[in-house]
Design a protein around this motif. Structure first.
Motif, short mmCIF file in Angstrom:
data_model
loop_
_atom_site.label_atom_id
_atom_site.label_comp_id
_atom_site.label_asym_id
_atom_site.label_seq_id
_atom_site.Cartn_x
_atom_site.Cartn_y
_atom_site.Cartn_z
N GLU A 53 -13.04 2.72 4.91
CA GLU A 53 -11.83 3.72 5.36
C GLU A 53 -10.66 3.05 4.76
O GLU A 53 -9.65 2.65 5.49
N VAL A 54 -10.52 3.27 3.27
CA VAL A 54 -9.28 2.90 2.45
C VAL A 54 -8.81 4.00 1.74
O VAL A 54 -9.55 4.74 1.14
N ILE A 55 -7.61 4.06 1.30
CA ILE A 55 -6.99 4.82 0.44
C ILE A 55 -6.12 4.21 -0.41
O ILE A 55 -5.56 3.08 0.09
N PRO A 56 -5.87 4.75 -1.70
CA PRO A 56 -5.31 3.94 -2.74
C PRO A 56 -3.68 4.44 -2.64
O PRO A 56 -3.33 5.53 -2.55
N LEU A 57 -2.88 3.35 -2.42
CA LEU A 57 -1.40 3.50 -2.39
C LEU A 57 -0.74 2.44 -3.41
O LEU A 57 -0.99 1.34 -3.23
N CYS A 58 0.06 2.95 -4.22
CA CYS A 58 0.81 2.00 -4.81
C CYS A 58 1.84 1.14 -4.04
O CYS A 58 1.77 1.62 -2.79
N TYR A 59 2.43 0.16 -4.41
CA TYR A 59 3.40 -0.70 -3.67
C TYR A 59 4.41 0.20 -2.83
O TYR A 59 4.86 -0.14 -1.71
N TYR A 60 5.07 0.91 -3.71
CA TYR A 60 6.08 1.94 -3.21
C TYR A 60 5.74 2.72 -1.98
O TYR A 60 6.30 2.62 -1.06
N HIS A 61 4.71 3.22 -2.08
CA HIS A 61 4.06 4.08 -1.09
C HIS A 61 3.41 3.55 0.11
O HIS A 61 3.25 3.89 1.25
N HIS A 62 2.69 2.22 -0.03
CA HIS A 62 2.40 1.48 0.66
C HIS A 62 3.34 0.58 1.62
O HIS A 62 3.22 0.67 2.91
N LEU A 63 3.99 -0.23 1.07
CA LEU A 63 5.12 -1.07 1.63
C LEU A 63 6.42 -1.02 1.35
O LEU A 63 7.24 -1.57 2.06
N GLY A 64 6.61 -0.69 0.37
CA GLY A 64 7.92 -1.02 -0.49
C GLY A 64 9.30 -0.03 -0.18
O GLY A 64 10.33 -0.35 -0.25
N GLY A 65 8.76 1.29 -0.29
CA GLY A 65 9.95 2.21 -0.30
C GLY A 65 10.31 3.02 0.93
O GLY A 65 9.61 2.78 2.03
N ASP A 66 11.01 4.05 0.94
CA ASP A 66 11.46 4.57 2.03
C ASP A 66 10.46 5.61 2.60
O ASP A 66 10.51 6.07 3.74
N ASP A 67 9.51 6.13 1.71
CA ASP A 67 8.56 7.06 2.07
C ASP A 67 7.10 6.10 2.21
O ASP A 67 6.00 6.60 2.24
N ALA A 68 7.04 4.81 2.20
CA ALA A 68 6.05 3.95 2.42
C ALA A 68 5.58 4.11 3.96
O ALA A 68 6.05 4.24 4.72
N TYR A 69 4.22 3.94 3.82
CA TYR A 69 3.29 3.95 5.33
C TYR A 69 3.90 3.15 6.03
O TYR A 69 4.17 3.37 7.40
N HIS A 70 4.11 1.72 5.73
CA HIS A 70 4.42 0.77 6.68
C HIS A 70 5.80 0.67 7.05
O HIS A 70 6.36 -0.07 7.98
N TYR A 71 6.79 1.43 6.30
CA TYR A 71 8.15 1.67 6.60
C TYR A 71 8.45 2.79 7.59
O TYR A 71 9.18 2.60 8.52
N SER A 72 7.96 3.80 7.36
CA SER A 72 7.85 4.97 8.33
C SER A 72 6.64 5.80 8.34
O SER A 72 6.49 6.72 7.54
N PRO A 73 5.51 5.39 9.06
CA PRO A 73 4.05 6.42 9.20
C PRO A 73 4.59 7.71 9.45
O PRO A 73 3.83 8.47 8.77
N LYS A 74 5.68 7.93 10.39
CA LYS A 74 5.83 9.42 10.56
C LYS A 74 6.36 10.14 9.52
O LYS A 74 5.82 11.25 9.05
N ARG A 75 7.20 9.74 8.68
CA ARG A 75 7.81 10.19 7.37
C ARG A 75 6.72 10.59 6.45
O ARG A 75 6.68 11.23 5.79
N PHE A 76 5.72 9.34 6.22
CA PHE A 76 4.99 9.23 4.98
C PHE A 76 3.98 10.49 5.52
O PHE A 76 3.51 11.38 4.70
N THR A 77 3.48 10.46 6.81
CA THR A 77 2.39 11.49 7.30
C THR A 77 3.24 12.98 7.04
O THR A 77 2.18 13.89 6.68
N GLU A 78 4.41 13.31 7.44
CA GLU A 78 5.09 14.24 7.17
C GLU A 78 4.95 14.87 5.83
O GLU A 78 4.97 16.09 5.42
N LYS A 79 5.23 13.85 4.83
CA LYS A 79 5.28 14.26 3.19
C LYS A 79 3.95 14.33 2.59
O LYS A 79 3.70 15.13 1.93
N PHE A 80 3.00 13.61 3.25
CA PHE A 80 1.58 13.46 2.38
C PHE A 80 0.53 13.69 3.23
O PHE A 80 -0.61 13.88 2.53
N GLY A 81 0.59 13.87 4.64
CA GLY A 81 -0.57 14.38 5.08
C GLY A 81 -1.04 13.06 5.92
O GLY A 81 -0.84 12.00 5.73
N SER A 82 -2.01 13.30 7.21
CA SER A 82 -2.48 12.28 7.89
C SER A 82 -3.40 11.24 7.20
O SER A 82 -3.89 11.51 5.87
#
Length: 101
Positions: A53-82
């Protein structure tokens, strides 16, 4: 408790990472280097999902950017899906990449 990775687990995870970041792919930038994100799916605090149950994310989208999952799960989900939808997409991409060979 997380179990040790089997050879089969490692092969699956490597193939998922080789797909490149799924978020970058959606933005039209396929093949960006990816790390693995274990989706959070009723696993409880401090627990990861299975190695499948893993998905591939670059550093920016995983941990490092404003759109990163770990920065804002809500924003990430709104932009890319659940995470669940992205996992389905990841498994479909993996199946399609395997069908080519």
């Amino acid at each position: 408790k997380m179990t040790a990775k089997t050879k089969k687990d490692k092969e699956h995870m490597s193939q998922v990472a080789e797909l490149g970041c799924i978020a970058c792919n959606k933005l039209g930038f396929p093949g960006s280097p990816a790390q693995l994100h274990h989706i959070k799916n009723n696993t409880g605090v401090g627990r990861k999902s299975s190695h499948y149950e893993v998905i591939p994310l670059c550093y920016y989208h995983h941990l490092g950017g404003d759109d990163a999952y770990h920065y804002s799960p809500k924003r990430f989900t709104e932009k890319f899906g659940s995470q669940e939808d992205l996992l389905k997409e990841t498994l479909e991409l993996l199946k399609n990449s395997r069908d080519k060979f």
